[in-house]
Enzyme design. Sequence first.
Site, short mmCIF file in Angstrom:
data_model
loop_
_atom_site.label_atom_id
_atom_site.label_comp_id
_atom_site.label_asym_id
_atom_site.label_seq_id
_atom_site.Cartn_x
_atom_site.Cartn_y
_atom_site.Cartn_z
N GLU A 95 9.92 -6.23 3.83
CA GLU A 95 10.30 -7.34 3.18
C GLU A 95 9.86 -7.36 1.63
O GLU A 95 10.63 -8.06 0.86
CB GLU A 95 9.34 -8.72 3.94
CG GLU A 95 9.54 -8.91 5.26
CD GLU A 95 8.71 -7.64 6.13
OE1 GLU A 95 8.44 -8.45 7.42
OE2 GLU A 95 8.06 -6.89 5.87
N LYS A 103 0.90 -1.25 -0.03
CA LYS A 103 0.16 0.05 -0.17
C LYS A 103 0.90 1.13 -0.01
O LYS A 103 0.64 2.08 -0.77
CB LYS A 103 -0.98 0.15 1.34
CG LYS A 103 -1.81 1.15 1.23
CD LYS A 103 -2.67 1.20 2.49
CE LYS A 103 -3.57 0.18 2.26
NZ LYS A 103 -4.82 0.17 3.57
N GLY A 130 -5.15 -4.93 5.32
CA GLY A 130 -4.68 -5.92 4.38
C GLY A 130 -5.14 -7.06 4.57
O GLY A 130 -5.37 -7.69 3.25
N ARG A 131 -5.70 -7.84 5.67
CA ARG A 131 -6.31 -9.20 5.78
C ARG A 131 -7.62 -9.27 5.14
O ARG A 131 -8.20 -10.14 4.95
CB ARG A 131 -6.20 -9.47 7.02
CG ARG A 131 -6.96 -8.56 8.25
CD ARG A 131 -6.51 -9.16 9.64
NE ARG A 131 -6.93 -8.24 10.63
CZ ARG A 131 -6.29 -7.01 10.87
NH1 ARG A 131 -5.48 -6.67 10.25
NH2 ARG A 131 -6.88 -6.27 11.91
N HIS A 161 -3.55 -38.42 10.76
CA HIS A 161 -2.42 -38.91 11.10
C HIS A 161 -1.31 -38.20 11.85
O HIS A 161 -0.11 -38.62 11.99
CB HIS A 161 -1.80 -39.58 9.97
CG HIS A 161 -2.71 -40.62 9.31
ND1 HIS A 161 -2.71 -41.90 9.48
CD2 HIS A 161 -3.56 -40.62 8.42
CE1 HIS A 161 -3.59 -42.59 8.97
NE2 HIS A 161 -4.19 -41.95 8.10
N LYS A 210 8.73 -4.67 13.91
CA LYS A 210 9.26 -3.90 12.68
C LYS A 210 10.34 -3.10 13.29
O LYS A 210 11.33 -2.76 12.46
CB LYS A 210 8.20 -3.57 11.72
CG LYS A 210 7.62 -4.54 11.17
CD LYS A 210 6.35 -3.71 10.30
CE LYS A 210 5.58 -4.87 9.71
NZ LYS A 210 4.60 -4.15 8.71
N GLU A 250 -4.59 -11.52 14.03
CA GLU A 250 -4.36 -10.47 13.78
C GLU A 250 -5.41 -9.50 14.30
O GLU A 250 -5.37 -8.23 14.55
CB GLU A 250 -3.70 -10.06 12.56
CG GLU A 250 -3.10 -8.84 12.36
CD GLU A 250 -2.21 -8.66 10.87
OE1 GLU A 250 -1.32 -9.15 10.84
OE2 GLU A 250 -2.66 -8.06 10.08
#
Length: 540
Positions: free
Chosen positions: A210, A204, A264-265, A381, A509, A350
């Site tokens: 990253e 954005k 964002g999510r 399993h 961060k 979050e």
Amino acid sequence: MSPTSTPAWQDLRRHAARLAEVHLSALFARDPARAQRFAAEACGLYLDYSKQRIDAGALGTLLHLAEQQDLAGWRRRLFAGEPVNHTEQRAALHMALRAPRGVSFVANGCEVSAAVHAVRDRMYAFAAAVRSGERRGARGARFEAVVNIGIGGSDFGPRMVCAALAPQIDGPRPWFVANVDGAELHDTLARLRPETTLFIVTSKTFSTQETLANAQRAREWLVAALGEAAVSKHFVAVSTHAARVAAFGIDPAHMFEFWDWVGGRYSVWSAVGLSIVLALGPERFDALLAGAHALDRHFVEAPAERNLPVLMGLLGIWNTHFLGCASQVVVPYAQRLELFCGWLQQLELESNGKGVNRAGLPVDHATTPVLWGSVGTNAQHAYFQMLHQGPAVHAVDFILPVEAGHPYPEMQRMLVANCLAQSAALMRGKTATEVRAELAAQGLAGEALDAAVPHRVFPGNRPSNTLLLPRLDAYHLGALLALYEHRTFVQSVIWDINPFDQWGVELGKQLAQQILDPARIEMMDASTKTLYQRIGAMNH
């Protein structure tokens, strides 16, 4: 107000005490119509919550709790575009991103629908040009791969959707790079050719650490092969910061924006979904949006007692606070939903992993439980031993697309049987009497029989939902994602917390930036400084 101070909360404690000694098997025995009574459906999704440890009285009180916490009022404010994200003074209007033309949404007093459709039209035109071969790379080759470089919400959603709908991909193959560990980028680029690769840098602010680290290395890889002039042909951006985009070498005409009311999510429905449009085409993206919009309308219009997000949100509250469930497990019985739990973890943890209420005061109750899971039958399993016989009780959501997405009907029958068997086993268990009779029939007797029995007893009485989808297509996937989005919102209202900020992400961060600066590392704690020095020594 805090939910714990409501009359409904106190009543729910009494219901929990009343039901503590009642086994789910007994609830089914008392009510032959229980499976029909405790079920709801919408948008092609069918929810069976009859295996929850609940009865009509407790469910009615949960619905009263929602009333006392003003769920209807908060839902109205959400859809009206009011600044429900009060710590940032922003609306949370991701529903506007999936609304069809002609449906108006207003965020913080401004009409936004026209801007949403303008950006989507540009996305679709760009995707059509790439998919048809009209837009090509610097050397005239068609794009065969599209690499989305982002992180968090700019990665989880599109990566998961493309994996879930992989058989329907008919455009450039989508790849995703998020981790600042360069291995992901390196391994991706090793499989690609620069002349046929298109990059989408999704950030954005166009300043995410990253994302820019990966984007710069990808840019270097491209320039080394095709020259500086190729950048504008092979890179586009999903961002709001035209100056930074241009400085990178991307033509701002190929920047697709989104807005501060898109968290964002919750952003997969926006230009963040450009990689989906390129890979699957506008029609399938439209179907994804249509499924989500249908679920939006259901959330707004359906009465609470038949409202899927309301029911699932309240049942989660019941399991966490009144039954003491240790966590929430999500098990999709669909290999192509392998990435669903990762997307859902960001959405729920979050959003609702907060320790203060809307007024900034410490909460006096737990908020979101740990959410985890993986696909069935693999999960059977791995950790299902713990779910069946461990002392802690974990609530489970089973998700099952009914129609096979492959040409092996017998394998689909096995998958369905395993899903239904696991939810039945968690519910009913197996008593010592049943185990003793079973082992005696096999010829075991005496001390050997007595020793064997405890290890084979299953307590049962473990709560679960089963959610059926007709098939795993774009429409029903869209509805599924919107269902969990609204479930998350319902729980935030009950807990009186803001689900749309994420200040907890920021501190790490900030400290990472400090550690990257040799002049500031001395300001860190002794442990961090020692580890930093040891890492330096190991690098030599």
